[in-house]
Design a protein around this motif. Structure first.
Motif, PDB file in Angstrom:
ATOM      1  N   THR A 119       0.830  -1.203   0.000  1.00  0.00           N
ATOM      2  CA  THR A 119       0.000   0.000   0.000  1.00  0.00           C
ATOM      3  C   THR A 119       0.864   1.251   0.000  1.00  0.00           C
ATOM      4  O   THR A 119       0.557   2.238  -0.670  1.00  0.00           O
ATOM      5  N   GLN A 120       1.974   1.205   0.731  1.00  0.00           N
ATOM      6  CA  GLN A 120       2.855   2.369   0.794  1.00  0.00           C
ATOM      7  C   GLN A 120       3.599   2.621  -0.518  1.00  0.00           C
ATOM      8  O   GLN A 120       4.180   3.690  -0.698  1.00  0.00           O
ATOM      9  N   ARG A 121       3.544   1.653  -1.391  1.00  0.00           N
ATOM     10  CA  ARG A 121       4.120   1.864  -2.729  1.00  0.00           C
ATOM     11  C   ARG A 121       3.076   2.388  -3.718  1.00  0.00           C
ATOM     12  O   ARG A 121       3.396   2.684  -4.869  1.00  0.00           O
ATOM     13  N   GLY A 122       1.829   2.490  -3.255  1.00  0.00           N
ATOM     14  CA  GLY A 122       0.747   2.938  -4.126  1.00  0.00           C
ATOM     15  C   GLY A 122       0.882   4.412  -4.495  1.00  0.00           C
ATOM     16  O   GLY A 122       1.500   5.206  -3.790  1.00  0.00           O
ATOM     17  N   LYS A 123       0.266   4.769  -5.615  1.00  0.00           N
ATOM     18  CA  LYS A 123       0.390   6.136  -6.135  1.00  0.00           C
ATOM     19  C   LYS A 123      -0.226   7.156  -5.181  1.00  0.00           C
ATOM     20  O   LYS A 123       0.299   8.253  -5.019  1.00  0.00           O
ATOM     21  N   TRP A 124      -1.356   6.803  -4.557  1.00  0.00           N
ATOM     22  CA  TRP A 124      -2.011   7.772  -3.666  1.00  0.00           C
ATOM     23  C   TRP A 124      -1.150   8.048  -2.438  1.00  0.00           C
ATOM     24  O   TRP A 124      -1.040   9.192  -1.992  1.00  0.00           O
ATOM     25  N   PHE A 125      -0.515   6.990  -1.911  1.00  0.00           N
ATOM     26  CA  PHE A 125       0.360   7.154  -0.755  1.00  0.00           C
ATOM     27  C   PHE A 125       1.565   8.016  -1.134  1.00  0.00           C
ATOM     28  O   PHE A 125       1.936   8.948  -0.405  1.00  0.00           O
ATOM     29  N   LYS A 126       2.168   7.706  -2.267  1.00  0.00           N
ATOM     30  CA  LYS A 126       3.343   8.455  -2.707  1.00  0.00           C
ATOM     31  C   LYS A 126       2.996   9.925  -2.952  1.00  0.00           C
ATOM     32  O   LYS A 126       3.800  10.828  -2.677  1.00  0.00           O
ATOM     33  N   ALA A 127       1.781  10.177  -3.459  1.00  0.00           N
ATOM     34  CA  ALA A 127       1.376  11.562  -3.708  1.00  0.00           C
ATOM     35  C   ALA A 127       1.257  12.331  -2.398  1.00  0.00           C
ATOM     36  O   ALA A 127       1.714  13.475  -2.295  1.00  0.00           O
ATOM     37  N   LEU A 128       0.648  11.702  -1.399  1.00  0.00           N
ATOM     38  CA  LEU A 128       0.521  12.354  -0.095  1.00  0.00           C
ATOM     39  C   LEU A 128       1.883  12.581   0.537  1.00  0.00           C
ATOM     40  O   LEU A 128       2.170  13.649   1.088  1.00  0.00           O
ATOM     41  N   GLU A 129       2.739  11.570   0.462  1.00  0.00           N
ATOM     42  CA  GLU A 129       4.055  11.653   1.094  1.00  0.00           C
ATOM     43  C   GLU A 129       4.929  12.716   0.442  1.00  0.00           C
ATOM     44  O   GLU A 129       5.663  13.440   1.128  1.00  0.00           O
ATOM     45  N   SER A 130       4.847  12.845  -0.866  1.00  0.00           N
ATOM     46  CA  SER A 130       5.696  13.824  -1.560  1.00  0.00           C
ATOM     47  C   SER A 130       5.141  15.237  -1.449  1.00  0.00           C
ATOM     48  O   SER A 130       5.909  16.208  -1.468  1.00  0.00           O
ATOM     49  N   THR A 131       3.819  15.356  -1.298  1.00  0.00           N
ATOM     50  CA  THR A 131       3.209  16.685  -1.193  1.00  0.00           C
ATOM     51  C   THR A 131       3.296  17.238   0.222  1.00  0.00           C
ATOM     52  O   THR A 131       3.395  18.450   0.417  1.00  0.00           O
ATOM     53  N   GLY A 132       3.237  16.361   1.199  1.00  0.00           N
ATOM     54  CA  GLY A 132       3.207  16.806   2.584  1.00  0.00           C
ATOM     55  C   GLY A 132       4.024  15.925   3.509  1.00  0.00           C
ATOM     56  O   GLY A 132       5.158  15.554   3.202  1.00  0.00           O
ATOM     57  N   VAL A 133       3.408  15.550   4.629  1.00  0.00           N
ATOM     58  CA  VAL A 133       4.100  14.807   5.687  1.00  0.00           C
ATOM     59  C   VAL A 133       3.302  13.552   6.037  1.00  0.00           C
ATOM     60  O   VAL A 133       2.086  13.619   6.259  1.00  0.00           O
ATOM     61  N   ALA A 134       3.980  12.421   6.081  1.00  0.00           N
ATOM     62  CA  ALA A 134       3.369  11.161   6.511  1.00  0.00           C
ATOM     63  C   ALA A 134       3.891  10.819   7.904  1.00  0.00           C
ATOM     64  O   ALA A 134       5.102  10.786   8.129  1.00  0.00           O
TER      65      ALA A 134
END
Length: 347
Positions: A119-134
């Motif tokens: 799941t952490q390799r998914g596009k939605w996760f990557k978008a959130l992580e690169s745009t903000g803070v996880a």
């Protein structure tokens, strides 16, 4: 950017447009989200919109709200909860689109359970992580729990010796929410003197006569009548439904994890240990697993989600009725018959 919960406070001095908070420890998830909301309100985000990314959710609602102007021109917190941790294709696309066009007038707070590596390799996760803070939260291992409790006691201004801390750690058995509640009670009951083993034992044992720990033990034992009475006692003594629901959902997840592992060939003792069950409590869980199977436990988790929504006022269900159904089913008694409904309300 991915950070630990203890790193969050210094990152909140300048807010990111997006925060993802996830993990299997409810207290730490809750505290991280509270810190983000507090920092956001201090910086002018005075409106809050809540979305539940579940089956049937219209993901266009998130994008529409993100693009709508507030009547009073206040900045908004858009809080998106994904209970399953899987937004699906439509959700993934909506989240990616949001991140590509994140507005400074909005702060997106996404809340999810534990997310696996795929799941952490998914596009939605990557978008959130690169745009903000996880922010990823982890359960506190049993061998680190005394240290965690010691730090919390120190933050609360309470002095306690090692034996007292060990007693509290043994009592809460990994339930961080229960540990925090006991610490809050200590703040009210103890003076400036150091808390010793005797004082800690007395204070912890002096919980409400009908307490959540007692409820859980009676559930695992399969004592349906006593379980129903204990739940009624908790209600009458003013216990809050979210605390009870957290305890029940935690036990269901433990049982389900051990049940699935055992069905796949893992010895039951090892399955229970890997699920976080302490050795001295394994007999209770073994007894519960003799009457509860995977499909039943999954159905109860769905009822937990419905109950959570009812508590938040998002459904028509009565939270206490749902909790009664949960405890009776967990105790091995079907809850949707006249007899069991009568059992649940009889003193």
């Amino acid at each position: 950017m991915k950070i630990k919960p203890e790193q969050l406070s210094r990152h909140l001095q300048q807010l990111a447009p997006v925060y993802l908070v996830y993990g299997e420890e409810p207290l730490l998830v809750q505290e991280a989200c509270d810190a983000i909301r507090t920092a956001a309100r201090a910086q002018g985000f005075n409106e809050r919109e809540l979305f539940h990314g579940e089956a049937g959710f219209d993901w266009n609602q998130l994008l529409t709200e993100a693009n709508s102007l507030s009547l009073f021109a206040d900045k908004k917190i858009l809080e998106l909860r994904i209970p399953t941790g899987k937004p699906g294709d439509k959700g993934s696309k909506a989240i990616q689109e949001y991140c590509q066009n994140a507005s400074p007038d909005n702060l997106l707070l996404v809340i999810a359970p534990k997310l696996d590596a795929a799941t952490q390799r998914g596009k939605w996760f990557k978008a959130l992580e690169s745009t903000g803070v996880a922010v990823q939260t982890w359960p506190v291992p049993a061998n680190q729990l005394p240290r965690w409790i010691g730090q919390r006691l120190q933050q609360a201004g309470i002095k306690a010796n090692n034996q007292a801390i060990e007693i509290l750690a043994d009592r809460v058995e990994g339930n961080l929410l229960a540990a925090v509640q006991e610490i809050e009670k200590l703040k009210l009951l103890v003076s400036d003197a150091e808390v010793d083993a005797t004082t800690m034992s007395t204070v912890v044992a002096d919980s409400a006569r009908y307490n959540v720990f007692t409820l859980v033990d009676k559930i695992l034992l399969g004592d349906a009548q006593s379980t129903a009475r204990t739940l009624r006692g908790l209600r009458e003594e003013g216990s809050e439904p979210p605390v009870i629901l957290w305890a029940l959902s935690r036990e269901i997840r433990i049982l389900l994890k051990a049940s699935d592992a055992h069905r796949n060939g893992e010895p039951l003792e090892r399955a229970l240990k890997n699920a976080g069950v302490w050795d001295k409590r394994q007999p209770l869980y073994k007894q519960a697993l003799r009457r509860l199977q995977g499909p039943q436990l999954r159905a109860m988790l769905r009822l937990c989600r419905n109950t959570d929504q009812a508590i938040k006022g998002l459904g028509r269900d009565d939270p206490w009725q749902n909790l009664t159904e949960l405890v009776l089913n967990l105790s091995g008694t079907p809850a949707l018959t006249g007899a069991t409904i009568k059992l649940a309300v009889t003193p």
